[in-house]
Design an enzyme around this catalytic site. Structure first.
Site, PDB file in Angstrom:
ATOM      1  CB  CYS A  30       4.146   3.710   9.808  1.00  8.19           C
ATOM      2  SG  CYS A  30       5.199   3.616   8.348  1.00  8.19           S
ATOM      3  CB  CYS A  45       3.167  -0.801   3.055  1.00  8.63           C
ATOM      4  SG  CYS A  45       2.007  -0.609   4.419  1.00  8.63           S
TER       5      CYS A  45
END
Length: 257
Positions: free
Chosen positions: A198, A74
């Site tokens: 993201c 991530c």
């Protein structure tokens, strides 16, 4: 035993952070992790991140999606963890840490964190989309009506459909703003919904847009629902290296559970 937690966000991508250097957090309790990430009955977050000791590097990153399962890299979470490490006094202005996809270098200056992402040497260009892995798998496609469509329904259909099926892929919808700027909306697997931004997704979009000739720039601004991020890179013989994800990471609040 009560546990101190910290809530961080990077362009609206938010995370529960826990200092687990003493190994006090139950990493196998997926129900607990999911409940902490629950926006109605818990703290509320897109994921939970543990900062742990590493034998030779500054620290180790252990990342869980909001569903409670450990997941792939991530980018925004990594940037937020660097800010968390600085707050804890683990680092000053530079870091080298281990995540599930390998080593990452980072720098922090005020609220701005620059995170080096993995090199990318395989990009698949298909008729309607581009696919690549920037630490997490990403499907990238254009969407002209990017401000007004049902991203959860459309994203889920692609995420669960062939060729991704159960393993799934994150799905990024893109609109070109200029030669050096693109608007991005991302459906994230594990969250199973749109997130405000993201990090691995905007990284994938920047590389994909360069790869298919939509831009010749190597510093690209990605406009997300949660704010702007930048991605810089070098391309040599089809390999994208020296890839950096750049943007703010901020503490929201802290508490005890």
């Amino acid at each position: 035993m009560r546990q101190t937690f910290y809530k961080y966000q990077g362009t609206g991508n938010d995370f529960v952070m826990i200092d687990n250097r003493q190994q006090t957090f139950d990493k196998n309790n997926t129900k607990l992790i999911a409940s902490l990430c629950d926006r109605r009955f818990g703290i509320g977050a897109d994921g939970l991140i543990l900062l742990e000791n590493h034998n030779t590097l500054n620290f180790k990153m252990v990342y869980y999606n909001a569903d409670g399962n450990q997941s792939s890299m991530c980018g925004n979470g990594g940037r937020c963890l660097v800010a968390f490490a600085k707050q804890l006094g683990v680092i000053k202005n530079k870091a080298v840490f281990e995540a599930i996809d390998g080593l990452h270098h980072a720098t922090i200056n005020g609220d701005i964190v620059k995170l080096q992402m993995q090199n990318v040497d395989v990009i698949e260009k298909h008729k309607q989309h581009v696919f690549l892995d920037t630490g997490s798998p990403h499907h990238v496609q254009f969407e002209n009506q990017i401000d007004g469509f049902d991203i959860k329904t459309k994203g889920a259909k692609i995420r669960y459909g062939a060729p991704y099926n159960k393993a799934g892929s994150n799905v990024n919808f893109v609109k070109k703003i200029s030669n050096a700027a693109f608007k991005v909306r991302t459906y994230e697997r594990g969250v199973e919904d749109e997130t405000l931004s993201c990090g691995t997704g905007v990284t994938a979009v920047a590389l994909a847009m360069h790869y298919i000739g939509e831009t010749e720039k190597n510093l690209i601004t990605l406009q997300t629902q949660g704010g702007d991020l930048q991605v810089s890179f070098k391309e040599e013989n089809g390999v994208y290296n020296n890839v950096w994800l750049i943007g703010p990471a901020k503490l929201v609040f802290q508490g005890k559970i």
